[in-house]
Design an enzyme around this catalytic site. Structure first.
Site, PDB file in Angstrom:
ATOM      1  N   GLU A  54       0.743  -1.285   0.166  1.00  0.00           N
ATOM      2  CA  GLU A  54       0.137  -0.054  -0.043  1.00  0.00           C
ATOM      3  C   GLU A  54       1.156   1.199   0.068  1.00  0.00           C
ATOM      4  O   GLU A  54       0.525   2.192  -0.651  1.00  0.00           O
ATOM      5  CB  GLU A  54      -0.913   0.108   1.341  1.00  0.00           C
ATOM      6  N   THR A 287      11.588 -41.488   5.098  1.00  0.00           N
ATOM      7  CA  THR A 287      11.158 -39.976   5.620  1.00  0.00           C
ATOM      8  C   THR A 287      10.120 -39.649   4.855  1.00  0.00           C
ATOM      9  O   THR A 287       8.928 -39.296   5.680  1.00  0.00           O
ATOM     10  CB  THR A 287      12.259 -39.057   5.272  1.00  0.00           C
TER      11      THR A 287
END
Length: 340
Positions: A54, A287
């Site tokens: 902004e 994993t």
């Protein structure tokens, strides 16, 4: 040609993506200022610690006399608190803009509607929910972090055409191409952390950095229960932030956990505490399968090469049903993407 709210919000998305890989742990945000049916200013959040979208958009406006009749488009609720920069909601009020159109409400408890309340209290018209789903997709890491209180989790692996991660011997097999390797390094530059298991760390001696792509290095994480990774390995070269998950010691490098229980929930909580918003799991079959079995993922990316090795370590099996799938072909490789 007449543009509507959706068109200007799409422009915000385009601008926001320019900050990908540089703004985390902040969200990607773009902002467009419109008056008299045309864009008079625009900007985006360029890097963490720098001015927000902004502010950059308002600073770019040359015809400042048009601000009181302008509509500001932004894909995330303007902040209402002092962080590394002043509140954007205050700046919008100070500039006296007429209307603010917002895609998503900010889930950060420090904001969470307070920015909107400030704007309304100043008499500024506020519209929310424009392209809300698309905005969530853009900042899914940021939203997951605050709503689920954990990082956004991406499982990633490369497998042969006949479904193997590697051969049984220690000789590496070439699955990825130079192009796909560069894409992997781009991905690393855009995520906050990357994790491998013990065997991958020992066998492959990975660096887990972004040498094939311009951008920041992710936090390197290795699961090394018994602290077996030699000091000569790349993971311990001190070149980038690293965390070794183990059962024996606790210090700046090592994070000690109890391996007698499932360590994944505790790991995700620790990463949340460290403000890690996204993580790539790039380990071996064991994993990866542990994350799949526990439903610890938001996205899975699989590269399927053209090479066949006939025997070796099987690729993980995705057991979940109903995942959204996308397929991409780059050269000889096929990329399968799975999303919740």
């Amino acid at each position: 040609m007449t543009f509507n709210d959706n068109t200007y919000m799409q422009r915000c998305f385009y601008l926001a993506r320019l900050g990908r890989g540089y703004v985390a742990p902040n969200p990607m945000v773009g902002c467009v200022v419109v008056a008299q049916g045309r864009i008079i200013g625009e900007g985006y959040h360029r890097q963490c610690g720098g001015p927000h979208a902004e502010v950059n958009a308002l600073n770019s406006v040359k015809e400042r006399h048009l601000l009181p009749e302008s509509t500001v488009y932004v894909n995330l609720e303007p902040c209402s608190h002092y962080g590394k920069t002043p509140p954007c909601a205050d700046r919008l009020v100070c500039e006296g803009v007429k209307k603010v159109v917002i895609c998503n409400v900010d889930p950060n408890p420090q904001v969470a509607g307070r920015g909107i309340a400030k704007l309304k209290a100043a008499g500024i018209e506020v519209i929310t929910g424009v392209l809300e789903k698309e905005g969530w997709e853009l900042n899914k890491r940021f939203f997951t972090y605050f709503t689920q209180k954990r990082p956004y989790i991406i499982l990633k692996w490369a497998q042969t055409a006949d479904g193997f991660l590697d051969a049984f011997d220690d000789k590496p097999i070439r699955i990825s191409t130079d192009i796909s390797k560069a894409l992997v390094h781009q991905m690393r530059a855009e995520e906050s952390a990357i994790l491998v298991g013990t065997q991958t760390a020992l066998k492959d001696n990975p660096s887990l950095h972004t040498r094939r792509w311009f951008g920041k290095h992710p936090l390197r994480i290795a699961i090394d229960k018994n602290v077996k990774i030699p000091s000569t390995h790349h993971l311990l070269d001190g070149s980038q932030p690293t965390m070794i998950v183990n059962a024996k010691q606790q210090d700046e490098l090592h994070w000690q956990v109890d391996f007698n229980k499932n360590i994944i929930p505790e790991l995700l909580t620790e990463l949340y505490t460290r403000k890690i918003q996204s993580i790539i799991i790039e380990g071996g079959e064991k994993t990866l399968q542990s994350f799949i079995a526990g439903n610890y993922f938001d996205e899975i990316q699989v590269e399927i090469g053209s090479y066949c090795c006939q025997q070796g370590t099987p690729a993980p099996i995705i057991t979940q049903k109903g995942l959204r799938q996308e397929i991409r072909h780059i050269g000889d490789a096929t990329f399968m993407h799975y999303y919740r």
